[in-house]
Enzyme design. Structure first.
Site, PDB file in Angstrom:
ATOM      1  CD  GLU A 164      -2.878  -1.145   0.035  1.00  0.00           C
ATOM      2  OE1 GLU A 164      -3.110  -0.071  -0.542  1.00  0.00           O
ATOM      3  OE2 GLU A 164      -3.336  -2.239  -0.343  1.00  0.00           O
ATOM      4  CG  ASP A 175       2.213  -7.049  -6.017  1.00  0.00           C
ATOM      5  OD1 ASP A 175       1.688  -6.584  -4.985  1.00  0.00           O
ATOM      6  OD2 ASP A 175       1.621  -7.831  -6.790  1.00  0.00           O
TER       7      ASP A 175
HETATM    8 ZN   LIG Z   1      -2.658  -2.526  -4.514  1.00  0.00          ZN
END
Ligand SMILES: [Zn+2]
Length: 411
Positions: free
Chosen positions: A277, A358
């Site tokens: 996030e 990611d």
């Molecule tokens: Zn995300």
């Protein structure tokens, strides 16, 4: 309402074309459920889980398909029997002037859609989600949620509707003013939502001191990402599905974690999910998407301004004159195919952002393992489709399918 009116043809394509495209995509996607689970997901979806998953996805599709068919059927009957013209004549006969008349027409159409959908929402929550063990909502919470939602919609939606009708009714540069107004409104809502709106539905509590809280603050400090507060949200009161999000900006930023996430994930996994996030923030994904949304809104309002000046647009729906409020209701049908196209772009961008976040998280925690484990758990707990069809991914997926994310993480 005749085939010689290009607006009528456009509306037909909008309503029927998009419905059939969605239907076709759903069929292709459901057909893929009978495929064997890809090897990289074998441990996430063992045979027993796979059966549950197929059952769950089929059940929830049944609800959404019946909902769509019902809404489409009612819309077509209403449209072709002159319902829009009748509604407009009735609203005007109340003699309240164009702005209030427009707001009344908008409010009635919103209420109609919400209430036609309501039985399907109930079927989804208490039929499907309950049967598959996700639902924790009581009938009382469901009903109060519905009325809170309606109250919010009235409180926020009615003034916005009035402003839009007023702009297009009285101003030459209406599309531009409406765009500026809506841009301001979106920014205000981004700020208000976690402070005022989400607490209407969810309870935020400061996280208890301990290992997890220390780990979260350590991560935030390491990544130079100011966090004022970590909250726990009582998502478990409604569903077993887990989630996490950020709220606020800069020094007042808050992290909110669903209690359901805390229950099912280890500290390392939660830290990796938060690093993902934070990655969205560091890679400037939020302003990028905001700019894209504002561009789409400019396109939409420009087209709307054009449609509102064409009597042919209103005639396509059996409405005489050029009443602005009714035009706002009807424009959605014309815009649908274009909305699908801009949606494809926006979703492709969002999936790209997920890969970037990611990659950021992998680097931030020094290994792909905790995020890999966390994502697998989330996917299993949500019973997500293991290998969705590309057409469904293009049309609806803001996140890449799990198999692709795991492969990218290990690369
Ligand atoms: Zn995300």
């Amino acid at each position: 309402m005749s085939l010689s009116n290009p607006w009528f043809i456009a509306a037909l394509i909008g309503v029927l074309g998009v419905f059939h495209l969605e239907f076709f995509a759903t069929l292709l996607n459901l057909a893929r459920l009978s495929r064997p689970v890809p090897p990289s997901l074998a441990e996430v979806f063992p045979e027993e889980t796979r059966e549950k998953l197929v059952d769950y996805i089929r059940d929830s599709k049944k609800v959404s398909f019946t909902r769509e068919v019902t809404l489409l059927g009612i819309l077509i009957v209403f449209w072709w029997s002159g319902g829009f013209g009748w509604l407009q004549t009735w609203a005007e006969s109340q003699g309240k002037g164009p702005v209030i008349t427009g707001v009344v027409v908008l409010a009635i159409s919103m209420l109609a859609q919400t209430w036609i959908s309501l039985p399907f929402d109930a079927w989804d929550t208490f039929g499907v989600e309950s049967r598959h063990g996700f639902n924790k909502t009581t009938l009382g919470t469901f009903i109060t949620d519905h009325f809170k939602g309606l109250a919010l919609m009235a409180l926020l939606g009615l003034p916005v509707a009035a402003a839009l009708v007023w702009f297009f009714q009285t101003q030459t540069w209406a599309a531009l003013y409406a765009w500026l107004f809506l841009a301001g409104f979106i920014l205000l809502m981004t700020w208000l939502s976690p402070r005022v709106i989400m607490p209407v539905f969810l309870k935020f509590q400061p996280m208890e001191d301990g290992e997890l809280k220390d780990a979260i603050f350590a991560l935030a400090q390491k990544l130079d990402f100011p966090v004022a507060e970590v909250s726990v949200v009582d998502g478990s009161r409604r569903s077993t599905k887990a989630n996490a999000f950020f709220a606020g900006f800069g020094k007042t930023r808050r992290i909110a974690l669903y209690d359901t996430l805390l229950k099912s994930h280890t500290t390392e996994e939660i830290v990796a999910i938060l690093a993902h996030e934070i990655g969205h923030n560091k890679c400037r994904h939020v302003p990028t998407m905001l700019i894209l949304n504002l561009l789409e809104m400019a396109l939409m309002l420009g087209l709307l301004g054009w449609a509102l000046k064409s009597p042919g647009f209103f005639a396509a729906f059996g409405v005489s004159g050029t009443p602005v409020g009714m035009g706002l209701v009807l424009f959605g049908m014309i815009y649908k195919p274009l909305g699908v196209l801009t949606g494809l772009l926006g979703l492709a961008m969002s999936r790209k952002h997920e890969f970037e976040a990611d990659a950021y998280a992998r680097k931030a925690v020094g290994s792909h393992q905790p995020l890999t484990d966390g994502l697998k758990k989330l996917s299993r707990d949500h019973l997500a489709h293991p290998e969705p069809h590309p057409l469904t991914v293009w049309l609806h997926y803001s996140h890449p399918p799990l198999v692709e994310r795991l492969a990218a993480l290990q690369r």
